[in-house]
Design an enzyme around this catalytic site. Structure first.
Site, PDB file in Angstrom:
ATOM      1  N   HIS A  44      -7.746 -20.265  15.487  1.00  0.00           N
ATOM      2  CA  HIS A  44      -8.691 -19.822  16.523  1.00  0.00           C
ATOM      3  C   HIS A  44     -10.121 -20.228  16.192  1.00  0.00           C
ATOM      4  O   HIS A  44     -10.946 -20.363  17.092  1.00  0.00           O
ATOM      5  CB  HIS A  44      -8.550 -18.318  16.764  1.00  0.00           C
ATOM      6  CG  HIS A  44      -7.334 -18.013  17.591  1.00  0.00           C
ATOM      7  ND1 HIS A  44      -6.165 -17.558  17.052  1.00  0.00           N
ATOM      8  CD2 HIS A  44      -7.104 -18.184  18.918  1.00  0.00           C
ATOM      9  CE1 HIS A  44      -5.262 -17.430  18.017  1.00  0.00           C
ATOM     10  NE2 HIS A  44      -5.806 -17.803  19.160  1.00  0.00           N
TER      11      HIS A  44
ATOM     12  N   ARG B 209      -9.304 -15.323  27.041  1.00  0.00           N
ATOM     13  CA  ARG B 209      -8.877 -14.622  25.814  1.00  0.00           C
ATOM     14  C   ARG B 209      -9.729 -13.365  25.637  1.00  0.00           C
ATOM     15  O   ARG B 209     -10.762 -13.397  24.964  1.00  0.00           O
ATOM     16  CB  ARG B 209      -9.064 -15.520  24.590  1.00  0.00           C
ATOM     17  CG  ARG B 209      -8.096 -16.684  24.481  1.00  0.00           C
ATOM     18  CD  ARG B 209      -8.282 -17.403  23.153  1.00  0.00           C
ATOM     19  NE  ARG B 209      -7.208 -18.312  22.852  1.00  0.00           N
ATOM     20  CZ  ARG B 209      -7.231 -19.638  23.093  1.00  0.00           C
ATOM     21  NH1 ARG B 209      -8.284 -20.192  23.651  1.00  0.00           N
ATOM     22  NH2 ARG B 209      -6.196 -20.386  22.777  1.00  0.00           N
TER      23      ARG B 209
ATOM     24  N   ARG C  54      -5.872 -12.683  30.242  1.00  0.00           N
ATOM     25  CA  ARG C  54      -4.796 -12.342  29.311  1.00  0.00           C
ATOM     26  C   ARG C  54      -5.135 -11.023  28.628  1.00  0.00           C
ATOM     27  O   ARG C  54      -6.250 -10.860  28.136  1.00  0.00           O
ATOM     28  CB  ARG C  54      -4.646 -13.431  28.252  1.00  0.00           C
ATOM     29  CG  ARG C  54      -3.647 -13.019  27.181  1.00  0.00           C
ATOM     30  CD  ARG C  54      -3.409 -14.083  26.182  1.00  0.00           C
ATOM     31  NE  ARG C  54      -4.459 -14.166  25.199  1.00  0.00           N
ATOM     32  CZ  ARG C  54      -4.461 -15.043  24.196  1.00  0.00           C
ATOM     33  NH1 ARG C  54      -3.486 -15.920  24.092  1.00  0.00           N
ATOM     34  NH2 ARG C  54      -5.440 -15.075  23.326  1.00  0.00           N
TER      35      ARG C  54
ATOM     36  N   GLU D  82       5.434 -18.011  24.445  1.00  0.00           N
ATOM     37  CA  GLU D  82       4.929 -18.525  23.169  1.00  0.00           C
ATOM     38  C   GLU D  82       5.765 -18.057  21.984  1.00  0.00           C
ATOM     39  O   GLU D  82       5.461 -18.350  20.843  1.00  0.00           O
ATOM     40  CB  GLU D  82       3.448 -18.179  22.980  1.00  0.00           C
ATOM     41  CG  GLU D  82       3.089 -16.729  23.198  1.00  0.00           C
ATOM     42  CD  GLU D  82       1.600 -16.461  23.038  1.00  0.00           C
ATOM     43  OE1 GLU D  82       0.845 -17.354  22.636  1.00  0.00           O
ATOM     44  OE2 GLU D  82       1.186 -15.315  23.302  1.00  0.00           O
TER      45      GLU D  82
ATOM     46  N   ASP E 236       1.289 -21.115  19.634  1.00  0.00           N
ATOM     47  CA  ASP E 236       2.205 -20.199  18.963  1.00  0.00           C
ATOM     48  C   ASP E 236       3.646 -20.652  19.091  1.00  0.00           C
ATOM     49  O   ASP E 236       4.422 -20.495  18.147  1.00  0.00           O
ATOM     50  CB  ASP E 236       2.043 -18.783  19.537  1.00  0.00           C
ATOM     51  CG  ASP E 236       0.843 -18.093  18.928  1.00  0.00           C
ATOM     52  OD1 ASP E 236       0.700 -18.155  17.696  1.00  0.00           O
ATOM     53  OD2 ASP E 236       0.044 -17.506  19.682  1.00  0.00           O
TER      54      ASP E 236
ATOM     55  N   ARG F 149       0.221 -21.938  11.911  1.00  0.00           N
ATOM     56  CA  ARG F 149      -0.727 -22.775  12.657  1.00  0.00           C
ATOM     57  C   ARG F 149      -2.095 -22.886  11.997  1.00  0.00           C
ATOM     58  O   ARG F 149      -2.901 -23.716  12.417  1.00  0.00           O
ATOM     59  CB  ARG F 149      -0.872 -22.278  14.098  1.00  0.00           C
ATOM     60  CG  ARG F 149      -1.497 -20.922  14.223  1.00  0.00           C
ATOM     61  CD  ARG F 149      -1.393 -20.378  15.638  1.00  0.00           C
ATOM     62  NE  ARG F 149      -2.585 -20.616  16.422  1.00  0.00           N
ATOM     63  CZ  ARG F 149      -2.804 -20.062  17.605  1.00  0.00           C
ATOM     64  NH1 ARG F 149      -1.892 -19.292  18.173  1.00  0.00           N
ATOM     65  NH2 ARG F 149      -3.911 -20.296  18.267  1.00  0.00           N
TER      66      ARG F 149
ATOM     67  N   CYS G 249      -1.278 -23.532  28.377  1.00  0.00           N
ATOM     68  CA  CYS G 249      -2.662 -23.202  28.012  1.00  0.00           C
ATOM     69  C   CYS G 249      -2.913 -23.358  26.514  1.00  0.00           C
ATOM     70  O   CYS G 249      -3.993 -23.046  26.037  1.00  0.00           O
ATOM     71  CB  CYS G 249      -3.029 -21.800  28.484  1.00  0.00           C
ATOM     72  SG  CYS G 249      -2.058 -20.511  27.685  1.00  0.00           S
TER      73      CYS G 249
END
Ligand code: PEP
Ligand code: MG
Length: 593
Positions: A200, A307, A343, A442, A466, A476, A513
């Site tokens: 992120h 987000r 979300r 995900e 994810d 990740r 996305c």
């Protein structure tokens, strides 16, 4: 990766390109600036929690030191890594730790104050001794104490506030929460020793529009405060003391890139339509209401992923329903009639809230994250659902849940939404009872039960970041295994195909996305698979639009038919890349492909 020495003192560190752009400037090495602790007393009932905080900080510091030691040993040999043994010993020193714990328990000092005062006393007494060995131990304790204090106070963001002139930040790591408060007038680029493209922190750098490189191994140990560097966010390079020749070469390249980027600007108000007339909804991923101008400036068809968890981090309390409502309604209003997909919050993984004391977990990405957290902390979830439901009348609002693993979870989340809507109805507060609700796909189990999920929601949004991490069992954010993170692995290809087919059989649209949607080389693959919408960071939208406008959907579909027979990620990647290259060579040039 090992750095290479070239002429004139130039040194190159190779990492992973995380956000495009090239900047030149002075480096600010994060973590070389002392944390200053003020005295703080804690209530008696908090002492256990405070001791736990100290223990967790000691564990985190140990982990950091071990990782650095391993890297230095790999790159420079065991002799150079030995210094870290002394640092690790400090973390095990019972006299230091026991005294700090005693002060927390008996004098009710905060963990940072207790540890800082004890460590400072040790440093002072050792530094005064004649024995050189012991004086060196004082320096070790000082270094380690700062590391522990940094772990305790999560001071990266605070530390960055001290930056005076614009510079390039170099850190061992930056949490997404720190990246979120980067001041772009002072930080012109950043780079980290660890991390990978879909962390992120990297995603946030792309959204900020500042160049970033991650996974630089031990660069933060080897570059000095104030050194001159060039950061290449296309090639994933940090160049220390760049030579005239290097600067010249980059100057030429930059001119060319600016020219290409300028040519995309005229596409802003054009649709993302393939050469054979197939329209793709091209939307933006955002983190904050402040991102809306970027969404508009880059000609997005809407927001495909908001987000919302960034509203919750970097603060000591939870945002109220009203505050959340205002944020969601502002985005919806400013973008109406374009759709905005909100979300529900995705706490956990690599994003943590300072306002909620959540115990640290061994595997946070597999732990108490996202919808799992919300379905337990229904108080926090309900407040958010009420705020989103209220905002649904402010524009074209859709909502989706992260980390859905199957139908049961989706039903439980929907039951919470229904309860929130019932509360609003009873209080006479307006909301859109027909707000489309979707599921993020995900988690592999969701992809495998996509046919069941499709019957119970209005759209899918595939979180490939994810989905890839969980399907391939590749963390990740771990740069060491970044080469195993393969978006075109045949397993991912099959899962995507299965998800799109299940959705379309049920007549619902599919968006992607995750970062795959903004990866130029992979856009033909997604379009060929039948994905209806792509949502990516605003700075990537115009180049993606240019690519779509040069691509034939029929060719992409035909390419996917051929890809079904392939067995290796690199083969599928090569097919998609070839189409992208033919559709928009300048986009691929810009992407550094
Ligand atoms: C994803 O997982 O692809 C996604 C878009 O969600 P996040 O990156 O916030 O986990
Ligand atoms: Mg995700």
């Amino acid at each position: 990766m090992a750095d290479e020495d070239t002429s004139g003192g130039e040194q190159r560190f190779t990492g992973i390109a995380a956000a495009p752009g090239v900047v030149i400037g002075k480096v600010w090495v994060q973590g070389r600036n002392d944390v200053v602790v003020s005295p703080r007393e804690i209530p008696a009932e908090q002492t256990d929690a405070e001791v736990l905080r100290l223990e967790e900080a000691l564990i985190a510091a140990r982990r950091q030191l071990t990782e650095i030691q391993q890297k230095v040993s790999q790159d420079m040999g065991d002799g150079n890594a030995a210094v870290f043994d002394a640092h690790l010993l400090v973390l095990d020193d019972p006299s230091l730790i026991e005294e700090a714990v005693r002060r927390i328990r008996h004098e009710r000092h905060s963990a940072e104050y207790a540890f800082d005062t004890v460590a400072s006393q040790f440093v002072k007494s050792l530094a005064e001794l004649r024995d050189e060995y012991l004086r060196e131990r004082a320096a070790d304790i000082r270094d380690v104490a700062q590391r522990v204090l940094r772990c305790l106070t999560e001071r990266d963001a605070e530390e960055m506030k001290a930056i005076g002139e614009p510079c390039i930040v170099l850190a061992y790591d930056l949490a997404p929460a720190d990246t979120a408060c980067i001041d772009k007038t002072k930080v012109i680029g950043f780079c980290t020793d660890i991390g990978s493209k879909t962390s992120h922190t990297a995603i946030m750098a792309r959204a900020l529009g500042i160049p970033a490189v991650v996974g630089l191994h031990d660069a933060s140990q080897r570059v000095l405060q104030g050194d001159s560097v060039l950061l290449d966010g296309y090639g994933g390079l940090l160049i220390l003391n760049p030579s005239e020749q290097t600067l010249d070469a980059y100057g030429q390249l930059e001119k060319r890139r600016h020219g290409i980027e300028a040519s995309f600007a005229r596409l802003r108000d054009e649709p993302a339509v393939t050469t054979d007339g197939h329209r793709i909804a091209l939307e933006a991923n955002i983190e904050m209401p402040d991102d809306v101008p970027d969404v508009l400036a880059n000609g997005a068809d809407g927001v495909g992923l908001f987000r919302t968890e960034y509203l919750f981090i970097n603060r000591d309390d939870l945002p109220s329903e009203e505050e959340q409502y205002e944020a969601y309604a502002e985005v919806a209003q400013k973008l109406a009639p374009r759709p905005v997909v909100i979300r529900t919050m995705d706490l956990g993984g690599d994003k943590f809230l300072s306002s909620l004391q959540v115990a640290s977990e061994m595997n946070p990405f597999l732990g108490w994250r996202a919808i799992r957290f919300c379905l337990e902390r229904t108080d926090v979830f309900r407040t958010q659902l009420r705020a989103i439901a209220r905002a649904s009348v402010a524009g074209n609002v859709k909502m989706m849940y992260p980390m859905i693993s199957g139908v049961e979870e989706l039903r439980r989340a929907n039951a919470e939404l229904a309860a929130a809507q019932a509360e609003l109805a009873a209080a006479g507060i307006a909301f859109d009872g027909n707000m489309p609700v979707g599921a993020m796909i995900e988690v592999p189990s969701a992809a495998m039960t996509a046919d069941l999920l499709a019957k119970e929601c209005r759209f899918f949004s595939v979180g490939t970041n994810d989905l890839i991490q969980y399907s391939l069992a590749v963390d990740r954010v771990n740069e060491r295994i970044a080469h195993l993170y393969q978006p075109t692995h045949p397993a991912i290809f099959r899962l995507l195909l299965q998800v799109v087919e299940a959705a379309h059989r049920q007549g619902i649209p599919v968006a992607v996305c995750g970062e795959m949607a903004g990866d130029a080389a992979l856009v033909p693959l997604l379009i060929g698979l039948g994905v209806d919408e792509l949502s990516a960071s605003p700075p990537l939208l115009l180049s993606t639009k240019r690519l779509i406008r040069g691509l034939s959907r029929a060719a992409a579909v035909e390419m996917v038919a051929r890809a079904r027979e392939l067995t290796e990620a690199s083969e599928i990647q090569a097919l998609s890349y070839a189409l992208a290259q033919a559709a928009a060579p300048e986009v691929m040039e810009l992407a550094g492909a």
